[in-house]
Design a protein around this motif. Structure first.
Motif, PDB file in Angstrom:
ATOM      1  N   PRO A  21       0.836  -1.203   0.000  1.00  0.00           N
ATOM      2  CA  PRO A  21       0.000   0.000   0.000  1.00  0.00           C
ATOM      3  C   PRO A  21       0.869   1.250   0.000  1.00  0.00           C
ATOM      4  O   PRO A  21       1.876   1.323   0.695  1.00  0.00           O
ATOM      5  CB  PRO A  21      -0.798  -0.138   1.297  1.00  0.00           C
ATOM      6  CG  PRO A  21      -0.814  -1.609   1.579  1.00  0.00           C
ATOM      7  CD  PRO A  21       0.505  -2.127   1.085  1.00  0.00           C
ATOM      8  N   ARG A  22       0.466   2.257  -0.762  1.00  0.00           N
ATOM      9  CA  ARG A  22       1.294   3.444  -0.934  1.00  0.00           C
ATOM     10  C   ARG A  22       0.410   4.683  -0.959  1.00  0.00           C
ATOM     11  O   ARG A  22      -0.541   4.757  -1.731  1.00  0.00           O
ATOM     12  CB  ARG A  22       2.074   3.325  -2.250  1.00  0.00           C
ATOM     13  CG  ARG A  22       3.034   4.479  -2.536  1.00  0.00           C
ATOM     14  CD  ARG A  22       3.898   4.121  -3.735  1.00  0.00           C
ATOM     15  NE  ARG A  22       4.932   5.131  -3.948  1.00  0.00           N
ATOM     16  CZ  ARG A  22       4.804   6.164  -4.752  1.00  0.00           C
ATOM     17  NH1 ARG A  22       3.680   6.340  -5.422  1.00  0.00           N
ATOM     18  NH2 ARG A  22       5.798   7.035  -4.888  1.00  0.00           N
ATOM     19  N   LEU A  23       0.725   5.634  -0.096  1.00  0.00           N
ATOM     20  CA  LEU A  23      -0.019   6.877  -0.073  1.00  0.00           C
ATOM     21  C   LEU A  23       0.435   7.752  -1.228  1.00  0.00           C
ATOM     22  O   LEU A  23       1.616   8.050  -1.367  1.00  0.00           O
ATOM     23  CB  LEU A  23       0.211   7.610   1.250  1.00  0.00           C
ATOM     24  CG  LEU A  23      -0.605   8.893   1.437  1.00  0.00           C
ATOM     25  CD1 LEU A  23      -2.090   8.571   1.531  1.00  0.00           C
ATOM     26  CD2 LEU A  23      -0.139   9.646   2.674  1.00  0.00           C
ATOM     27  N   ILE A  24      -0.510   8.158  -2.070  1.00  0.00           N
ATOM     28  CA  ILE A  24      -0.210   9.011  -3.210  1.00  0.00           C
ATOM     29  C   ILE A  24      -0.631  10.436  -2.871  1.00  0.00           C
ATOM     30  O   ILE A  24      -1.815  10.709  -2.667  1.00  0.00           O
ATOM     31  CB  ILE A  24      -0.923   8.515  -4.479  1.00  0.00           C
ATOM     32  CG1 ILE A  24      -0.477   7.086  -4.822  1.00  0.00           C
ATOM     33  CG2 ILE A  24      -0.633   9.449  -5.653  1.00  0.00           C
ATOM     34  CD1 ILE A  24      -1.216   6.466  -5.988  1.00  0.00           C
ATOM     35  N   ASP A  25       0.328  11.311  -2.812  1.00  0.00           N
ATOM     36  CA  ASP A  25       0.091  12.719  -2.531  1.00  0.00           C
ATOM     37  C   ASP A  25      -0.176  13.424  -3.854  1.00  0.00           C
ATOM     38  O   ASP A  25       0.741  13.655  -4.651  1.00  0.00           O
ATOM     39  CB  ASP A  25       1.306  13.311  -1.817  1.00  0.00           C
ATOM     40  CG  ASP A  25       1.104  14.749  -1.388  1.00  0.00           C
ATOM     41  OD1 ASP A  25       0.330  15.460  -2.056  1.00  0.00           O
ATOM     42  OD2 ASP A  25       1.738  15.164  -0.394  1.00  0.00           O
ATOM     43  N   ASN A  26      -1.438  13.759  -4.121  1.00  0.00           N
ATOM     44  CA  ASN A  26      -1.797  14.323  -5.419  1.00  0.00           C
ATOM     45  C   ASN A  26      -1.124  15.659  -5.684  1.00  0.00           C
ATOM     46  O   ASN A  26      -0.746  15.961  -6.817  1.00  0.00           O
ATOM     47  CB  ASN A  26      -3.317  14.469  -5.540  1.00  0.00           C
ATOM     48  CG  ASN A  26      -3.974  13.217  -6.108  1.00  0.00           C
ATOM     49  OD1 ASN A  26      -3.534  12.696  -7.122  1.00  0.00           O
ATOM     50  ND2 ASN A  26      -4.998  12.740  -5.440  1.00  0.00           N
TER      51      ASN A  26
END
Length: 326
Positions: A21-26
């Motif tokens: 799982p990877r947090l994507i910072d838009n």
């Protein structure tokens, strides 16, 4: 569906069976999708023997060295009537890369040509190990978010997706420019680069890599030339130009036929996105999901990519002809 997506307040958590799982910072992602300024480092992944547009694109990249510093060339797999399978297609592409470098008299670049995958991804969790994938992993790790390595991909995305699966840390160190898929308005999404390795395409559209997509039919298909135009601008300029005209004319006779024909030189547009000039128009869109049934699925909760929606055909051909004929 292979990918489970959960919205977060400041980004998007993408969970894949092959990626953690990877947090994507838009906000950060949008910044990384801006056009690069100054001279940049680039690698190119190409199924060079598949058609004739890869030869144009590779030559154009090398001739644009005031902006693009070419670090490596990867041979991509392909399978059609020009190969017996993806391994044979990759090997023939490797040979064609060497041929183009010989015509360009760039012997110095031959040591940076790497063989790619012999098969497509068996699933969305399993990479295909190759010289190309391993080189991209190793090379990308010396870059940063602020100074990334730009990856131009103009074939099946197997090598790049494999590198991401091998070491997802490169996602923060690369920007990917891929010519693949059709426009979102096209009646189907059965595009050659994409349908050969749908698993690979699903990885790059879902993993959060900064992605610039150049769709084929409906967008890049406008970047077409004709025999008389090639003859007028390129014939007799150098060995490379004569070769490009001859292979383009031969392929047009084989596939188009008839008294009048035009031929899309698709792959040049992927290189052009990195250059300074009025060549293309793009916009931010939510990343689509390439499905296994030749269509896209859309979800406006997904992260952003850049989508090229128009090619300034005349400006780009003028730049291409000028550089190739030097």
């Amino acid at each position: 569906m292979e990918h489970d997506i959960t919205k977060q307040k400041d980004g998007e958590l993408t969970e894949s069976k092959g990626l953690n799982p990877r947090l994507i910072d838009n906000a950060k992602l949008i910044k990384r999708l801006e056009k690069p300024k100054g001279r940049i480092d680039v690698v190119i992944d190409t199924d060079t023997f598949n058609e004739i547009d890869d030869q144009f694109a590779l030559s154009y990249l090398i001739k644009s060295e005031d902006k693009l510093n070419l670090k490596a060339i990867y041979a991509a797999p392909f399978h059609n009537d020009k190969s017996t399978g993806p391994a044979d297609g990759m090997e023939k592409s490797y040979g064609e890369i060497i041929k183009i470098l010989t015509l360009l008299e760039r012997e110095d670049l031959k040591e940076y040509v790497y063989r790619g995958s012999k098969t497509y991804l068996p699933s969305e969790t399993q990479p295909v190990i190759s010289e190309a994938a391993n080189d991209l992993v190793k090379r990308a790790m010396s870059y940063t978010e602020e100074k990334p390595l730009y990856v131009v991909a103009i074939g099946a995305i197997t090598n790049i997706a494999s590198a991401i699966l091998i070491n997802p840390a490169i996602l923060d160190r690369i920007v990917l420019v891929w010519l693949g898929g059709h426009s979102y308005e096209w009646p189907n999404n059965r595009e050659f680069n994409l349908y050969q390795d749908v698993a690979g395409a699903r990885i790059i559209f879902s993993c959060g890599v900064p992605l610039i997509q150049l769709p084929c039919m409906g967008v890049v298909s406008a970047f077409a030339t004709t025999g008389p135009e090639l003859e007028y601008h390129l014939r007799g300029k150098n060995k490379l130009c004569d070769y490009l005209i001859d292979v383009t004319t031969a392929e047009a006779a084989m596939y188009q036929g008839g008294l009048a024909w035009s031929r899309a030189i698709w792959d040049v547009t992927a290189v052009a996105w990195l250059l300074d000039g009025d060549f293309e128009y793009d916009k931010l869109v939510h990343s689509p999901i390439p499905e296994y049934d030749d269509r896209y699925a859309f979800d406006e909760n997904r992260h952003f990519i850049k989508y090229v929606y128009h090619i300034n055909r005349d400006n780009l051909f003028a730049d291409l002809f000028q550089k190739l004929s030097r």
